[in-house]
Design an enzyme around this catalytic site. Sequence first.
Site, mmCIF file in Angstrom:
data_model
loop_
_atom_site.group_PDB
_atom_site.id
_atom_site.type_symbol
_atom_site.label_atom_id
_atom_site.label_comp_id
_atom_site.label_asym_id
_atom_site.label_seq_id
_atom_site.Cartn_x
_atom_site.Cartn_y
_atom_site.Cartn_z
ATOM 1 N N TRP A 143 0.865 -1.178 0.000
ATOM 2 C CA TRP A 143 0.000 0.000 0.000
ATOM 3 C C TRP A 143 0.907 1.235 0.000
ATOM 4 O O TRP A 143 1.804 1.340 0.852
ATOM 5 C CB TRP A 143 -0.866 -0.053 1.254
ATOM 6 C CG TRP A 143 -1.856 1.032 1.455
ATOM 7 C CD1 TRP A 143 -2.743 1.515 0.555
ATOM 8 C CD2 TRP A 143 -2.094 1.744 2.678
ATOM 9 N NE1 TRP A 143 -3.526 2.480 1.135
ATOM 10 C CE2 TRP A 143 -3.145 2.645 2.437
ATOM 11 C CE3 TRP A 143 -1.525 1.707 3.955
ATOM 12 C CZ2 TRP A 143 -3.643 3.494 3.421
ATOM 13 C CZ3 TRP A 143 -2.014 2.555 4.926
ATOM 14 C CH2 TRP A 143 -3.065 3.443 4.655
ATOM 15 N N ASP A 224 -0.809 -5.599 9.508
ATOM 16 C CA ASP A 224 -1.768 -4.591 9.076
ATOM 17 C C ASP A 224 -3.055 -5.335 8.709
ATOM 18 O O ASP A 224 -3.095 -6.085 7.735
ATOM 19 C CB ASP A 224 -1.201 -3.836 7.868
ATOM 20 C CG ASP A 224 -2.116 -2.705 7.450
ATOM 21 O OD1 ASP A 224 -3.281 -2.687 7.890
ATOM 22 O OD2 ASP A 224 -1.679 -1.850 6.664
ATOM 23 N N LYS A 259 -13.414 -0.514 6.629
ATOM 24 C CA LYS A 259 -14.014 -1.330 5.566
ATOM 25 C C LYS A 259 -15.091 -2.255 6.133
ATOM 26 O O LYS A 259 -16.212 -2.279 5.632
ATOM 27 C CB LYS A 259 -12.950 -2.169 4.862
ATOM 28 C CG LYS A 259 -11.623 -1.465 4.637
ATOM 29 C CD LYS A 259 -11.638 -0.495 3.489
ATOM 30 C CE LYS A 259 -10.493 0.492 3.650
ATOM 31 N NZ LYS A 259 -9.795 0.850 2.468
HETATM 32 C C1 LIG Z 1 -3.341 -2.027 3.583
HETATM 33 C C2 LIG Z 1 -4.063 -0.935 4.286
HETATM 34 N N1 LIG Z 1 -3.701 -0.605 5.522
HETATM 35 C C3 LIG Z 1 -4.316 0.365 6.193
HETATM 36 C C4 LIG Z 1 -5.340 1.083 5.643
HETATM 37 C C5 LIG Z 1 -5.923 2.207 6.460
HETATM 38 O O1 LIG Z 1 -7.235 2.260 6.641
HETATM 39 P P1 LIG Z 1 -7.951 3.472 7.379
HETATM 40 O O2 LIG Z 1 -8.808 4.105 6.369
HETATM 41 O O3 LIG Z 1 -8.721 2.814 8.491
HETATM 42 O O4 LIG Z 1 -6.925 4.398 7.919
HETATM 43 C C6 LIG Z 1 -5.755 0.799 4.338
HETATM 44 C C7 LIG Z 1 -6.825 1.571 3.696
HETATM 45 O O5 LIG Z 1 -7.010 1.627 2.543
HETATM 46 C C8 LIG Z 1 -5.099 -0.246 3.641
HETATM 47 O O6 LIG Z 1 -5.448 -0.577 2.396
#
Ligand SMILES: Cc1ncc(COP(=O)(O)O)c(C=O)c1O
Length: 417
Positions: A143, A224, A259
């Site tokens: 990411w 994560d 999500k």
């Molecule tokens: C791999 C990954 N980690 C963390 C997050 C973070 O999510 P949040 O929107 O809760 O900060 C995302 C969101 O897209 C993600 O894809």
Amino acid sequence: MPRPGTIHPMPAPLFADLAPAPPDSILGLTETFRADRRPGKISLAAGVYLDETGRTPIPPTVVEAERRILATDTTKVYKPIAGDPAFTNPVRALVFGPDHPALAEGRVEGLHTPGGTGALRVAADLVHRLRPGATVWLSEPTWPNHPQVFEAAGLAVRRYPYLDLTTGGLDLARMLGALDRAARGDVVVLHACCHNPTGIDPTPDAWTRIADLVALRRLLPLLDFAYQGFGDGLAEDATGLRAMTGPGITLLVASSFSKNFALYAERVGALLIHGATADEAAALLSHAKAVVRANYSNPPAHGGEIVATILGDPTLRARWVDEVAVMRGRINGNRARFVDGLRAAGVAGGPGARLDADALLRQRGMFSLLGLSSGQVARLRDEFAVYVVGGGRINVAGLTDANLEPACAAIAAVLRG
Ligand SMILES: Cc1ncc(COP(=O)(O)O)c(C=O)c1O
């Protein structure tokens, strides 16, 4: 020193020569999509769940929890630095599984954070506070916000191989080879499930081998966990987490409820600390609280109250489990339909096809990585008004009856060159 009242020419602005920062690679794309005036434009870029009508609805359990909160809340007074136990206790059980022995042994502490990103940043600051020289190892690819978060905390970032381009699967041998060279105390960031952007998760056997190496090299795993429930099920998606929580292991988990509760804008997540002992977990929690206090002080209340209300009521919780199952079912159904669409367009499966249909079907979670060049991604956008993230990451939840066929046709056209 000028005399008071003297008139001076306007001084140059302090940041006169400042070049603008580049837009965020994913959120910036959403802005460009919004500004695109072409009819029939298709966005498969954003990382949010979409239903068949292309909307991201509020789940009925969230609406019901909000109604109850509104009817009973009497104060907006600060939450504790680590959040309410009414939030952190059920969250620990959700993430680890209610029967996990570490819970009974008092070795899991939790903090309510502003989203999964907030949990990652608290984890990064915590590591920097305790081991400023530690290197953070990230999968290649990962990411795009991962390197930014850890670098912003002052930590060095390196990559370990993850995706095997020849098989479209996990390159476990090269991954383990790279991690074998990590130094004691280095951090390994692992996607607990639904790897973003590849959709490729380790098998249970691969998780065991990763866990063994992490224990042998005395590394600090940071899981994560942004998509719990979007792969194979809420409990099934914690298979890797359970493999990583062997005896003597210190582990951090960054959970997101953006999500699976669709609470994107409420910013609700958790940092969970699994200590080798209860004392270690408690000491780490105290440092994490110091990190939070100097950053955002204490968590935003509303999103955490929604999660606590749903997880704390057996009926609401059961309904929420069903809601997650509906989202997961749509994602997995869409992936199958997408692969069928690519097959029909002549670019997946079969001899000489550019995409491996079986490899695509093995991917888990919202994302599918097609392995497109930057030129192909640009052509999709410029010629066909189809927006995907770099490398050809598409959000399969964004596919609908209306856009599936044109999206597959556009992908086939750019693949043919
Ligand atoms: C791999 C990954 N980690 C963390 C997050 C973070 O999510 P949040 O929107 O809760 O900060 C995302 C969101 O897209 C993600 O894809």
